[in-house]
Motif scaffolding. Structure first.
Motif, PDB file in Angstrom:
ATOM      1  N   SER A  39       0.984  -1.096  -0.075  1.00 28.19           N
ATOM      2  CA  SER A  39       0.081   0.010  -0.032  1.00 28.19           C
ATOM      3  C   SER A  39       0.801   1.140   0.004  1.00 28.19           C
ATOM      4  CB  SER A  39      -1.048   0.012   1.282  1.00 28.19           C
ATOM      5  OG  SER A  39      -0.178   0.564   2.532  1.00 28.19           O
ATOM      6  N   CYS A  40       0.211   2.385  -0.046  1.00 28.49           N
ATOM      7  CA  CYS A  40       0.902   3.590   0.067  1.00 28.49           C
ATOM      8  C   CYS A  40       1.446   3.841   1.250  1.00 28.49           C
ATOM      9  CB  CYS A  40      -0.128   4.812  -0.688  1.00 28.49           C
ATOM     10  SG  CYS A  40       0.849   6.285  -0.858  1.00 28.49           S
ATOM     11  N   ALA A  41       2.280   4.581   1.420  1.00 26.37           N
ATOM     12  CA  ALA A  41       3.067   5.054   2.626  1.00 26.37           C
ATOM     13  C   ALA A  41       2.466   6.312   3.427  1.00 26.37           C
ATOM     14  CB  ALA A  41       4.477   5.593   2.571  1.00 26.37           C
ATOM     15  N   ASP A  42       1.477   6.596   2.529  1.00 23.74           N
ATOM     16  CA  ASP A  42       0.438   7.773   3.181  1.00 23.74           C
ATOM     17  C   ASP A  42      -0.029   7.397   4.591  1.00 23.74           C
ATOM     18  OD1 ASP A  42      -2.270   9.289   3.780  1.00 23.74           O
ATOM     19  OD2 ASP A  42      -1.991  10.067   1.932  1.00 23.74           O
ATOM     20  N   SER A  43       0.004   8.517   5.676  1.00 20.75           N
ATOM     21  CA  SER A  43      -0.246   8.206   6.994  1.00 20.75           C
ATOM     22  C   SER A  43      -1.571   7.809   7.186  1.00 20.75           C
ATOM     23  CB  SER A  43       0.161   9.275   7.748  1.00 20.75           C
ATOM     24  OG  SER A  43      -0.489  10.580   7.299  1.00 20.75           O
ATOM     25  N   ARG A  44      -2.564   8.007   6.083  1.00 20.83           N
ATOM     26  CA  ARG A  44      -3.959   7.830   6.380  1.00 20.83           C
ATOM     27  C   ARG A  44      -4.466   6.574   5.926  1.00 20.83           C
ATOM     28  NH1 ARG A  44      -5.400  12.934   2.799  1.00 20.83           N
ATOM     29  NH2 ARG A  44      -3.807  11.683   1.651  1.00 20.83           N
ATOM     30  N   VAL A  45      -3.547   5.837   5.145  1.00 19.43           N
ATOM     31  CA  VAL A  45      -3.853   4.475   4.655  1.00 19.43           C
ATOM     32  C   VAL A  45      -3.168   3.414   5.552  1.00 19.43           C
ATOM     33  CG1 VAL A  45      -3.980   2.914   2.474  1.00 19.43           C
ATOM     34  CG2 VAL A  45      -3.964   5.612   2.393  1.00 19.43           C
ATOM     35  N   VAL A  46      -3.808   2.993   6.285  1.00 13.72           N
ATOM     36  CA  VAL A  46      -3.059   1.956   7.253  1.00 13.72           C
ATOM     37  C   VAL A  46      -3.831   0.744   6.899  1.00 13.72           C
ATOM     38  CG1 VAL A  46      -2.456   1.245   9.723  1.00 13.72           C
ATOM     39  CG2 VAL A  46      -2.884   3.771   8.870  1.00 13.72           C
ATOM     40  N   PRO A  47      -3.103  -0.248   6.356  1.00 14.84           N
ATOM     41  CA  PRO A  47      -3.793  -1.863   6.163  1.00 14.84           C
ATOM     42  C   PRO A  47      -4.484  -2.288   7.315  1.00 14.84           C
ATOM     43  CG  PRO A  47      -1.614  -1.434   4.725  1.00 14.84           C
ATOM     44  CD  PRO A  47      -1.770  -0.101   5.897  1.00 14.84           C
ATOM     45  N   GLU A  48      -3.709  -2.197   8.403  1.00 17.71           N
ATOM     46  CA  GLU A  48      -4.222  -3.140   9.468  1.00 17.71           C
ATOM     47  C   GLU A  48      -5.518  -2.475  10.007  1.00 17.71           C
ATOM     48  OE1 GLU A  48      -1.223  -2.090   9.107  1.00 17.71           O
ATOM     49  OE2 GLU A  48       0.448  -3.531   9.567  1.00 17.71           O
ATOM     50  N   ILE A  49      -5.688  -1.188   9.760  1.00 15.04           N
ATOM     51  CA  ILE A  49      -6.897  -0.563  10.336  1.00 15.04           C
ATOM     52  C   ILE A  49      -8.018  -0.714   9.348  1.00 15.04           C
ATOM     53  CG2 ILE A  49      -8.065   1.911  10.679  1.00 15.04           C
ATOM     54  CD1 ILE A  49      -5.472   2.715  12.060  1.00 15.04           C
ATOM     55  N   ILE A  50      -7.868  -0.516   8.114  1.00 16.01           N
ATOM     56  CA  ILE A  50      -8.604  -0.686   6.995  1.00 16.01           C
ATOM     57  C   ILE A  50      -9.472  -2.206   6.948  1.00 16.01           C
ATOM     58  CG2 ILE A  50      -8.364   1.464   5.781  1.00 16.01           C
ATOM     59  CD1 ILE A  50      -7.075  -0.029   3.590  1.00 16.01           C
ATOM     60  N   THR A  51      -8.390  -3.033   7.184  1.00 18.36           N
ATOM     61  CA  THR A  51      -8.964  -4.584   7.329  1.00 18.36           C
ATOM     62  C   THR A  51      -9.246  -5.084   8.708  1.00 18.36           C
ATOM     63  OG1 THR A  51      -6.619  -5.446   7.373  1.00 18.36           O
ATOM     64  CG2 THR A  51      -7.386  -5.037   5.351  1.00 18.36           C
ATOM     65  N   GLN A  52      -9.292  -3.998   9.849  1.00 27.55           N
ATOM     66  CA  GLN A  52      -9.339  -4.605  11.127  1.00 27.55           C
ATOM     67  C   GLN A  52      -8.283  -5.834  11.430  1.00 27.55           C
ATOM     68  OE1 GLN A  52     -11.508  -2.877  13.835  1.00 27.55           O
ATOM     69  NE2 GLN A  52     -10.393  -1.339  12.364  1.00 27.55           N
ATOM     70  N   SER A  53      -7.262  -5.815  11.092  1.00 28.25           N
ATOM     71  CA  SER A  53      -6.219  -6.948  11.432  1.00 28.25           C
ATOM     72  C   SER A  53      -5.398  -6.695  12.526  1.00 28.25           C
ATOM     73  CB  SER A  53      -5.382  -7.545  10.053  1.00 28.25           C
ATOM     74  OG  SER A  53      -6.368  -7.610   8.899  1.00 28.25           O
ATOM     75  N   GLY A  54      -5.037  -7.505  13.030  1.00 29.84           N
ATOM     76  CA  GLY A  54      -4.027  -7.784  14.211  1.00 29.84           C
ATOM     77  C   GLY A  54      -2.706  -8.141  14.052  1.00 29.84           C
ATOM     78  N   PRO A  55      -1.759  -8.347  15.073  1.00 29.93           N
ATOM     79  CA  PRO A  55      -0.611  -8.619  14.791  1.00 29.93           C
ATOM     80  C   PRO A  55      -0.364 -10.061  14.182  1.00 29.93           C
ATOM     81  CG  PRO A  55      -0.795  -7.587  16.920  1.00 29.93           C
ATOM     82  CD  PRO A  55      -2.133  -8.059  16.313  1.00 29.93           C
ATOM     83  N   GLY A  56       0.511 -10.375  13.378  1.00 30.62           N
ATOM     84  CA  GLY A  56       0.700 -11.634  12.551  1.00 30.62           C
ATOM     85  C   GLY A  56      -0.260 -12.086  11.561  1.00 30.62           C
ATOM     86  N   GLU A  57      -1.164 -11.017  11.352  1.00 28.33           N
ATOM     87  CA  GLU A  57      -1.958 -11.329  10.174  1.00 28.33           C
ATOM     88  C   GLU A  57      -1.885 -10.903   8.783  1.00 28.33           C
ATOM     89  OE1 GLU A  57      -6.376 -12.134  12.351  1.00 28.33           O
ATOM     90  OE2 GLU A  57      -5.650  -9.885  12.411  1.00 28.33           O
ATOM     91  N   LEU A  58      -1.023  -9.592   8.597  1.00 25.39           N
ATOM     92  CA  LEU A  58      -0.720  -9.219   7.593  1.00 25.39           C
ATOM     93  C   LEU A  58       0.659  -8.865   7.379  1.00 25.39           C
ATOM     94  CD1 LEU A  58      -3.545  -6.379   6.850  1.00 25.39           C
ATOM     95  CD2 LEU A  58      -3.444  -8.523   6.022  1.00 25.39           C
ATOM     96  N   PHE A  59       1.341  -9.239   6.221  1.00 29.32           N
ATOM     97  CA  PHE A  59       2.535  -8.961   5.895  1.00 29.32           C
ATOM     98  C   PHE A  59       2.549  -7.795   4.957  1.00 29.32           C
ATOM     99  CE2 PHE A  59       6.791  -9.538   3.789  1.00 29.32           C
ATOM    100  CZ  PHE A  59       7.535  -9.853   4.903  1.00 29.32           C
ATOM    101  N   VAL A  60       3.075  -6.552   5.380  1.00 27.78           N
ATOM    102  CA  VAL A  60       2.569  -5.022   4.740  1.00 27.78           C
ATOM    103  C   VAL A  60       3.853  -4.650   4.286  1.00 27.78           C
ATOM    104  CG1 VAL A  60       2.171  -2.981   5.153  1.00 27.78           C
ATOM    105  CG2 VAL A  60       0.608  -4.836   6.316  1.00 27.78           C
TER     106      VAL A  60
END
Ligand SMILES: [Zn+2]
Length: 241
Positions: A39-60
């Motif tokens: 994803s973009c490094a933009d501070s408003r685009v947080v993959p863990e937040i928009i997918t509601q994922s926790g530690p260990g769930e996404l490799f970003v």
């Protein structure tokens, strides 16, 4: 930095305390993330937040413009992250996520804004094909919509680059990987996903709808010239004949 330090303190004393067993499990068993998200490094685009994922769930992997340089012999951070996620961790889905109001896309439309940022300008050359698509295929588009459409076409361009990476190409050909193209609309909070069948970005999140996949991994099958049967890979055909 004060608010950041306060956050660190809160994480250690409250959040980590509550999730201690989760972190211990992740340490003992290692990470098994479901997906690689670029994803973009933009501070408003947080993959863990928009997918509601926790530690260990996404490799970003995040960078300016959610860029995936095409495969080359030159080493690079994005290429290494892709290879490690696919080969080392065995992720079965890769998401390339662009977004609205993207500074990188706006800069791509106004290259003069990058005259004092030679590294950014060089990096965004990987999005040049998207800019050309915008110019050729969207000639009647109002200027106000250009950055939004460019961000979506950039997702398509980066998915094409992704397929040039040997690890990705191999897993796609063996049906072990799917590619997804997402667009995060900051104004509405909606995620749109590229539907490879129709070429359209469609809303994500309705549990009753089928998942839009940009590029679906499909196991290769070839007809055997000797016996007429279909085989899952080409090795049977080419090995002995
Ligand atoms: Zn951006």
């Amino acid at each position: 930095m004060d608010s950041i330090i306060d956050g660190v303190s809160h994480f250690r004393s409250v959040v980590f305390h509550e999730q201690r067993s989760l972190y211990q499990r992740l340490v003992h068993h290692g990470q098994q993330p479901k997906a690689l998200v670029i994803s973009c490094a933009d501070s408003r685009v947080v993959p863990e937040i928009i997918t509601q994922s926790g530690p260990g769930e996404l490799f970003v992997c995040r960078n300016a413009g959610n860029i995936v340089p095409p495969f080359s012999q030159m080493n690079g951070g994005v290429s290494s992250a892709i290879e490690y996620a696919v080969v080392g961790l065995g992720v079965v889905d890769i998401v390339v996520c662009g977004h609205s109001d993207c500074g990188a896309m706006k800069a791509l439309l106004k290259p003069e804004a990058l005259k004092d940022m030679p590294n950014v300008a060089a990096w965004l050359r990987h999005a040049e094909s998207a800019r050309h698509v915008l110019r050729e295929a969207y000639s009647l588009l109002p200027e106000a919509e250009a950055a939004r459409v460019l961000a979506m076409e950039n997702v398509v361009a980066q998915l094409n680059h992704l397929r040039s990476h040997p690890s990705v190409a191999a897993k796609l050909a063996s049906g072990q990987l799917n590619l997804h193209g997402w667009f995060f609309d900051l104004e509405s909070g909606h995620i749109l996903a590229l539907d490879g069948d129709t070429g359209k970005f469609l809303p994500v999140g309705d549990r009753n709808q089928t998942l839009q996949v940009a590029v679906r991994g499909t196991r290769r099958a070839v007809a055997d010239p000797c016996c007429g049967h279909t085989h899952g890979n080409a090795s049977h055909v080419t090995a002995a004949e």
